[in-house]
Design a protein around this motif. Structure first.
Motif, PDB file in Angstrom:
ATOM      1  N   SER A 147       0.021   3.614   1.492  1.00 42.10           N
ATOM      2  CA  SER A 147      -0.240   4.230   2.788  1.00 42.10           C
ATOM      3  C   SER A 147       0.509   3.542   3.914  1.00 42.10           C
ATOM      4  O   SER A 147       0.399   3.923   5.060  1.00 42.10           O
ATOM      5  N   SER A 157       0.839  -1.194   0.000  1.00 38.58           N
ATOM      6  CA  SER A 157       0.000   0.000   0.000  1.00 38.58           C
ATOM      7  C   SER A 157       0.866   1.233   0.000  1.00 38.58           C
ATOM      8  O   SER A 157       1.897   1.282   0.646  1.00 38.58           O
ATOM      9  N   ASP A 160      -8.675   4.137   1.816  1.00 41.02           N
ATOM     10  CA  ASP A 160      -8.342   3.168   0.784  1.00 41.02           C
ATOM     11  C   ASP A 160      -9.051   1.861   1.103  1.00 41.02           C
ATOM     12  O   ASP A 160      -9.052   1.436   2.266  1.00 41.02           O
ATOM     13  N   GLU A 185      -8.200  -1.061   0.673  1.00 40.23           N
ATOM     14  CA  GLU A 185      -7.350  -2.111   1.252  1.00 40.23           C
ATOM     15  C   GLU A 185      -7.079  -1.901   2.747  1.00 40.23           C
ATOM     16  O   GLU A 185      -6.470  -2.749   3.393  1.00 40.23           O
ATOM     17  N   ASN A 186      -7.566  -0.793   3.311  1.00 40.12           N
ATOM     18  CA  ASN A 186      -7.420  -0.553   4.751  1.00 40.12           C
ATOM     19  C   ASN A 186      -8.587  -1.116   5.560  1.00 40.12           C
ATOM     20  O   ASN A 186      -8.735  -0.768   6.743  1.00 40.12           O
TER      21      ASN A 186
END
Ligand SMILES: *[C@@H]1O[C@H](CO)[C@@H](O)[C@H](O)[C@H]1NC(C)=O
Ligand SMILES: *[C@@H]1O[C@H](CO)[C@@H](O)[C@H](O)[C@H]1NC(C)=O
Ligand SMILES: *[C@@H]1O[C@H](CO)[C@@H](O)[C@H](O)[C@H]1NC(C)=O
Length: 341
Positions: free
Chosen positions: A19, A17, A60, A62-63
């Motif tokens: 992030s 990621s 996001d 994916e979080n």
């Protein structure tokens, strides 16, 4: 014999990621430099407001684990209930003579460093360490001014992450090495020294994206202390997005020291970068608990607006033990919404 969570090989898949600053400089999140060729790329999450820890899941897709995972870090470590390693179970080898890179990622300040840490029989490669203030973990409810995370990936599986955490108390004694003086250094060198000495260069990286080189540092006082230290051990998550689980966490049972001046200089740059303590391992994610509470308030308003007589609302969501499960069922029935517990 050592039997721990970290001997279970857990593959963290798809957690790359932009992030992921906890993962920074690992296989899962390689370091990246801006187009100017100098500044390091900084992540898109933060610690305040809309990009803060109550909303990481919205930044996001994916979080998602940040708001749904049931084994999230950091936690309040209960001393009596948490597994501890024996002294010698965690062995670090950090070669001297490395030129170290020290950088400001906005969300923390980090040192890129190489080393090998052996946990039980398993070898992990040290990739970086970074600073949090205040501490992310608590010990029987007590927070500490600083926590350092040393981030590793398994030698045989770069997707398996281990984080060695160290908590710091403030001291009135200086904790840095005076590199221009021969006398003071040897007598005052301790495991704490390396972390404070790094921070004596923090004024060189005041802004997010800044990076600088540090002269070679001697890690031997740290590694010899770690070899005789016992660690709390549990399987949790990254404390930053994407909050992926299956992370081997080891938190030193004894805090290190940091001088007040060093701490204040660090705090001025790092400001605040601590995720709130998560629910006990296996308990509902606190953001789900909170969402259910909001739905309960909404439902109550609706029944009032409709003038309908309804059964009294259940009490606020409990967060411990079987109570939590029972409350969850009641709320699911009420709100007709799915709750994955
Ligand atoms: C430190 O020790 C070296 C070698 O003994 C010596 O040349 C140098 O002058 C000393 N520096 C100080 C500040 O005492
Ligand atoms: C470091 O040591 C030198 C030489 O002894 C001394 O002049 C200097 O004031 C010291 N610096 C600090 C920050 O203690
Ligand atoms: C630090 O970052 C700021 C803002 O991007 C920039 O203006 C400054 O030149 C950088 N300083 C260094 C030493 O890289």
């Amino acid at each position: 014999m050592y039997t721990t969570p970290f001997l279970a090989a857990i593959a963290l898949t798809n957690i790359y990621s932009t992030s992921a600053s906890c993962l920074h400089n690992t296989n899962l999140h390689p370091r990246a430099v801006e187009e100017d060729g100098k500044s390091v790329k900084v992540p898109n999450f933060g610690y305040q407001g809309n990009v803060g820890p109550t909303n990481w899941q919205a930044i996001d897709a994916e979080n998602a684990q940040c708001a749904a995972g049931l084994n999230q870090s950091p936690i309040d470590i209960k001393v009596a209930e948490t597994a501890k390693t024996k002294p010698g179970d965690v062995r670090m080898d950090i070669p001297a003579g490395q030129t170290l890179t020290f950088e400001n990622l906005g969300t923390n300040v980090e040192v890129l460093v190489e080393g090998t840490t052996t946990l039980g029989e398993k070898k992990f490669k040290l990739k970086q360490f970074h600073y949090h203030t205040p501490s992310e973990h608590k010990i029987d409810g007590e927070y500490f001014p600083v926590e350092v995370h040393m981030v590793h990936e398994a030698e045989d599986n770069p997707n398996e992450i281990a984080v060695v955490g160290m908590l710091f108390q403030l001291t009135s004694e200086p904790t840095t090495t005076n590199t221009s003086s021969n006398s003071s250094s040897s007598s005052s060198t301790s495991a704490s020294t390396i972390f404070s000495t790094v921070l004596s260069s923090i004024s060189s990286i005041p802004d997010p994206g800044n990076t600088t080189s540090l002269p070679p540092l001697d890690f031997s006082a740290l590694t010899s202390t770690m070899a005789t230290t016992s660690f709390f051990s549990y399987t949790g998550s990254l404390t930053t997005p994407p909050c992926s689980e299956g992370v081997n966490f080891l938190v030193a049972t004894e805090p290190l020291g940091m001088a007040v001046d060093t701490f204040n200089a660090m705090k001025k740059v790092v400001k605040f970068n601590s995720r709130f303590a998560q629910n006990a391992l296996g308990e509902p994610n606190l953001l789900q608990v909170s969402r259910l509470g909001l739905e309960r308030v909404e439902a109550q308003r609706w029944t009032v607006r409709q003038g309908v007589d309804v059964v009294p609302m259940p009490p606020p969501p409990a967060v411990e033990g079987e109570e939590a499960g029972r409350e969850t069922v009641l709320l699911v029935v009420h709100s007709k919404r799915e709750f994955r517990a």
